[in-house]
Design a protein around this motif. Structure first.
Motif, mmCIF file in Angstrom:
data_model
loop_
_atom_site.group_PDB
_atom_site.id
_atom_site.type_symbol
_atom_site.label_atom_id
_atom_site.label_comp_id
_atom_site.label_asym_id
_atom_site.label_seq_id
_atom_site.Cartn_x
_atom_site.Cartn_y
_atom_site.Cartn_z
ATOM 1 N N ALA A 1 38.343 37.893 39.283
ATOM 2 C CA ALA A 1 39.237 38.602 40.198
ATOM 3 C C ALA A 1 40.693 38.419 39.788
ATOM 4 N N LYS A 2 41.045 37.202 39.340
ATOM 5 C CA LYS A 2 42.418 36.943 38.905
ATOM 6 C C LYS A 2 42.738 37.744 37.645
ATOM 7 N N GLU A 3 41.791 37.805 36.705
ATOM 8 C CA GLU A 3 41.997 38.592 35.483
ATOM 9 C C GLU A 3 42.260 40.065 35.828
ATOM 10 N N ILE A 4 41.460 40.591 36.753
ATOM 11 C CA ILE A 4 41.609 41.992 37.149
ATOM 12 C C ILE A 4 42.951 42.207 37.843
ATOM 13 N N THR A 5 43.279 41.311 38.756
ATOM 14 C CA THR A 5 44.550 41.411 39.486
ATOM 15 C C THR A 5 45.730 41.344 38.521
ATOM 16 N N ASP A 6 45.673 40.425 37.581
ATOM 17 C CA ASP A 6 46.748 40.314 36.587
ATOM 18 C C ASP A 6 46.879 41.605 35.771
ATOM 19 N N ALA A 7 45.739 42.170 35.360
ATOM 20 C CA ALA A 7 45.767 43.411 34.587
ATOM 21 C C ALA A 7 46.341 44.556 35.424
ATOM 22 N N ILE B 1 45.500 48.944 46.222
ATOM 23 C CA ILE B 1 44.187 48.825 45.582
ATOM 24 C C ILE B 1 43.444 47.620 46.140
ATOM 25 N N CYS B 2 42.161 47.809 46.435
ATOM 26 C CA CYS B 2 41.280 46.697 46.794
ATOM 27 C C CYS B 2 40.327 46.473 45.632
ATOM 28 N N VAL B 3 40.199 45.225 45.250
ATOM 29 C CA VAL B 3 39.295 44.837 44.167
ATOM 30 C C VAL B 3 38.129 44.082 44.794
ATOM 31 N N VAL B 4 36.917 44.535 44.525
ATOM 32 C CA VAL B 4 35.721 43.861 45.019
ATOM 33 C C VAL B 4 35.153 43.057 43.857
ATOM 34 N N GLU B 5 35.305 41.743 43.941
ATOM 35 C CA GLU B 5 34.851 40.842 42.873
ATOM 36 C C GLU B 5 34.575 39.476 43.465
ATOM 37 N N LYS B 6 33.355 38.976 43.296
ATOM 38 C CA LYS B 6 32.959 37.677 43.846
ATOM 39 C C LYS B 6 33.526 36.503 43.051
ATOM 40 N N GLY C 1 49.721 46.658 34.794
ATOM 41 C CA GLY C 1 49.657 48.115 34.749
ATOM 42 C C GLY C 1 50.599 48.788 35.740
ATOM 43 N N GLY C 2 51.285 47.978 36.546
ATOM 44 C CA GLY C 2 52.254 48.540 37.481
ATOM 45 C C GLY C 2 51.787 48.601 38.916
ATOM 46 N N TRP C 3 50.585 48.119 39.196
ATOM 47 C CA TRP C 3 50.091 48.127 40.570
ATOM 48 C C TRP C 3 50.363 46.770 41.203
ATOM 49 N N ALA C 4 51.242 46.739 42.183
ATOM 50 C CA ALA C 4 51.642 45.476 42.790
ATOM 51 C C ALA C 4 50.871 45.164 44.064
ATOM 52 N N ASP C 5 50.442 46.167 44.798
ATOM 53 C CA ASP C 5 49.773 45.976 46.090
ATOM 54 C C ASP C 5 48.266 45.913 45.880
ATOM 55 N N VAL C 6 47.767 44.708 45.592
ATOM 56 C CA VAL C 6 46.355 44.506 45.276
ATOM 57 C C VAL C 6 45.757 43.472 46.220
ATOM 58 N N THR C 7 44.627 43.810 46.828
ATOM 59 C CA THR C 7 43.894 42.901 47.704
ATOM 60 C C THR C 7 42.540 42.637 47.069
ATOM 61 N N VAL C 8 42.126 41.375 47.042
ATOM 62 C CA VAL C 8 40.822 41.019 46.481
ATOM 63 C C VAL C 8 39.854 40.744 47.622
#
Length: 194
Positions: A17-23, A7-12, A27-34
């Motif tokens: 961005a940290k809150e979203i990544t933590d959530a 998952i890629c998260v687009v957040e300035k 939720g079980g998604w470990a491979d997250v790029t911001v």
């Protein structure tokens, strides 16, 4: 068990961005790029090749929405867009741009999983519908070509429609080709002889 989706998260905003990544991690998604910089969105997506893009916008404008949708590859992968405020024009523009989920009311941790699962399901459904539409268009085009070739044989040889079809089918079997290939060759040859 971690979810294998990238998952890629687009957040300035780094805190957001940290809150979203933590959530996402919860939720079980470990491979997250911001991705914090919209300008590097296309390059980062090309290098990471995510399975899903999550975009968080406070107050989207139409041009920002269209740019992000296009850059995120909304036609190639599910894109979930969370906005704080919206209007009907923006939600329509987002859906037309290929966004799989357009959620008004901001992003909260407990909403992430169901929204992303819905975005994935909707993207798969739309992809299947697009494939079926393309297959139907191709079948229709082939049918038109076969009918045109039958018409040429009927006119040239004075055959009935069934006889013209059987003749093309026999030629296809004798040559080890598909019926559409024989029909296309007949149509092409007739155009060259005009």
């Amino acid at each position: 068990m971690p979810n294998p989706l990238k998952i890629c998260v687009v957040e300035k905003d780094a805190t957001r961005a940290k809150e979203i990544t933590d959530a996402l991690h919860q939720g079980g998604w470990a491979d997250v790029t911001v991705i914090a910089d919209d300008a590097s969105l296309t390059q980062t997506l090309a290098s990471t090749e995510p399975d899903l893009v999550l975009i968080d916008l406070a107050n989207p404008r139409r041009d920002t929405l269209e740019t992000l949708s296009e850059a995120s590859g909304a036609r190639q992968r599910p894109v979930a867009m969370f906005v704080d405020e919206s209007d009907p024009e923006l939600s329509t523009a987002a859906i037309q741009a290929g966004v799989s989920a357009y959620v008004v009311g901001g992003l909260s941790g407990e909403r992430i999983r169901p929204v992303l699962e819905t975005a994935i399901a909707r993207f798969r459904m739309m992809t299947q519908m697009q494939s079926e539409l393309e297959a139907a268009k191709k079948a229709l085009a082939e049918r038109k070509t076969i009918d045109r070739a039958k018409g040429l044989l009927i006119q040239a040889k004075g055959l009935s429609e069934d006889e013209a079809y059987r003749l093309m089918r026999k030629a296809a079997m004798d040559q080890g080709k598909r019926l559409i290939d024989v029909a296309q060759a007949l149509v092409t040859a007739s155009e060259l002889l005009r």
